[in-house]
Design a protein around this motif. Sequence first.
Motif, PDB file in Angstrom:
ATOM      1  N   THR A   3      -5.014  -3.974   0.091  1.00  0.00           N
ATOM      2  CA  THR A   3      -5.674  -2.688   0.329  1.00  0.00           C
ATOM      3  C   THR A   3      -6.682  -2.361  -0.759  1.00  0.00           C
ATOM      4  O   THR A   3      -6.424  -2.567  -1.951  1.00  0.00           O
ATOM      5  CB  THR A   3      -4.625  -1.555   0.407  1.00  0.00           C
ATOM      6  OG1 THR A   3      -3.725  -1.829   1.480  1.00  0.00           O
ATOM      7  CG2 THR A   3      -5.291  -0.201   0.628  1.00  0.00           C
ATOM      8  N   SER A  26      -7.545  -4.165   4.183  1.00  0.00           N
ATOM      9  CA  SER A  26      -7.453  -2.779   4.635  1.00  0.00           C
ATOM     10  C   SER A  26      -8.228  -1.915   3.650  1.00  0.00           C
ATOM     11  O   SER A  26      -7.945  -1.932   2.442  1.00  0.00           O
ATOM     12  CB  SER A  26      -5.992  -2.341   4.677  1.00  0.00           C
ATOM     13  OG  SER A  26      -5.899  -0.954   4.937  1.00  0.00           O
ATOM     14  N   TYR A  39      -1.462   5.494  -0.509  1.00  0.00           N
ATOM     15  CA  TYR A  39      -2.612   4.596  -0.612  1.00  0.00           C
ATOM     16  C   TYR A  39      -2.863   4.176  -2.059  1.00  0.00           C
ATOM     17  O   TYR A  39      -3.328   3.067  -2.318  1.00  0.00           O
ATOM     18  CB  TYR A  39      -3.846   5.264  -0.009  1.00  0.00           C
ATOM     19  CG  TYR A  39      -3.707   5.510   1.471  1.00  0.00           C
ATOM     20  CD1 TYR A  39      -3.597   4.449   2.360  1.00  0.00           C
ATOM     21  CD2 TYR A  39      -3.676   6.800   1.984  1.00  0.00           C
ATOM     22  CE1 TYR A  39      -3.456   4.664   3.735  1.00  0.00           C
ATOM     23  CE2 TYR A  39      -3.542   7.030   3.346  1.00  0.00           C
ATOM     24  CZ  TYR A  39      -3.415   5.960   4.212  1.00  0.00           C
ATOM     25  OH  TYR A  39      -3.272   6.173   5.556  1.00  0.00           O
ATOM     26  N   GLU A  42      -0.337   1.420  -2.731  1.00  0.00           N
ATOM     27  CA  GLU A  42      -0.610   0.169  -2.034  1.00  0.00           C
ATOM     28  C   GLU A  42      -1.887  -0.529  -2.517  1.00  0.00           C
ATOM     29  O   GLU A  42      -2.090  -1.714  -2.256  1.00  0.00           O
ATOM     30  CB  GLU A  42      -0.741   0.427  -0.533  1.00  0.00           C
ATOM     31  CG  GLU A  42       0.575   0.799   0.135  1.00  0.00           C
ATOM     32  CD  GLU A  42       1.575  -0.339   0.050  1.00  0.00           C
ATOM     33  OE1 GLU A  42       1.234  -1.474   0.457  1.00  0.00           O
ATOM     34  OE2 GLU A  42       2.697  -0.087  -0.440  1.00  0.00           O
TER      35      GLU A  42
END
Length: 319
Positions: A3, A26, A39, A42
Amino acid sequence: MRTILCLPGFTEEQQAAVRLAAPELSIVFGQKDGTEDYYYQEAEVIFGWDAKVKEVALQEGTKLRWVQSWSSGIDSLPLELLEKRGILLTDASGVHARSVSETAVAMMMGLSRGIAAAVRNQQTRVWESPKSLAELNGGTVAIVGAGEIGREVARLARAFDMRVIAVRRSGRSMSEADIVYDVARLDDALREADYVVNILPLTNETEHLFHAERFAVMKSSAYFINVGRGATVRTADLLEALNKGVIAGAGLDVFEQEPLPADHPLWAMPNVILTPHNAGGMTVRNTERLAKLFVSNLAIYLSGETANLRNLVDYKKKY
């Protein structure tokens, strides 16, 4: 899934460029009203910086491997913790060269041409000209910390037919300057200069580099411009130099304490221009340059050639 978290600021077109550079990852673009902690937890890559990066993304066992700062100065970041976690850090050196150099030259002109005083007088409708005015042409500017921003200041100064002295740690030649001194000759540069532009980063070596003795070697008609870091200057010594006429004036975008306290004497000094640390602010052009830097670095990062990242910070040097 791997990510990337990009904090707010990119346009839709710039977001598309980031997606194109990393189609298999991502990519999350943060929201101005806040981004979920998940977020940050990650993220392997974070573009930008805010309090949550330290609070959430730098915890034990973090997935974070690379931070692209949107600032050239990284002294306010937790460098020791970043190094301890083994996280790569790249800064935005060069991105803000145009805007910072324009601020520096604007301050030089505002002080030398009496514009700063005229703006103050306008508020009280006073028709008064300064006792003396100067011109940039024919003058000498000493650029202390002649990196990307320094090169741009030198280029603009040349357009005004100024003599340019660059003070560089390495002492290496610089095509934009008439002469280059290494740091051992800083005082020589200060003696010759009509304008001193400080663009130094904050390190152990540069903290309070500008102090009473340094201001004492400058011309009494000289102006000091600081668009580097506030703590490279001992503020009390600068105040005394301004009050006693040791130097003619100062243009300051950065300060030891920010925001500058409302009762600070610098606010009321007629020979000082203050701006709120916005010389490198995120103009449209700066955002475009920063997006290009990040996309370029992202390609390098994904190739595994991380030693080749542009503006990779050396934690030992702190820049």
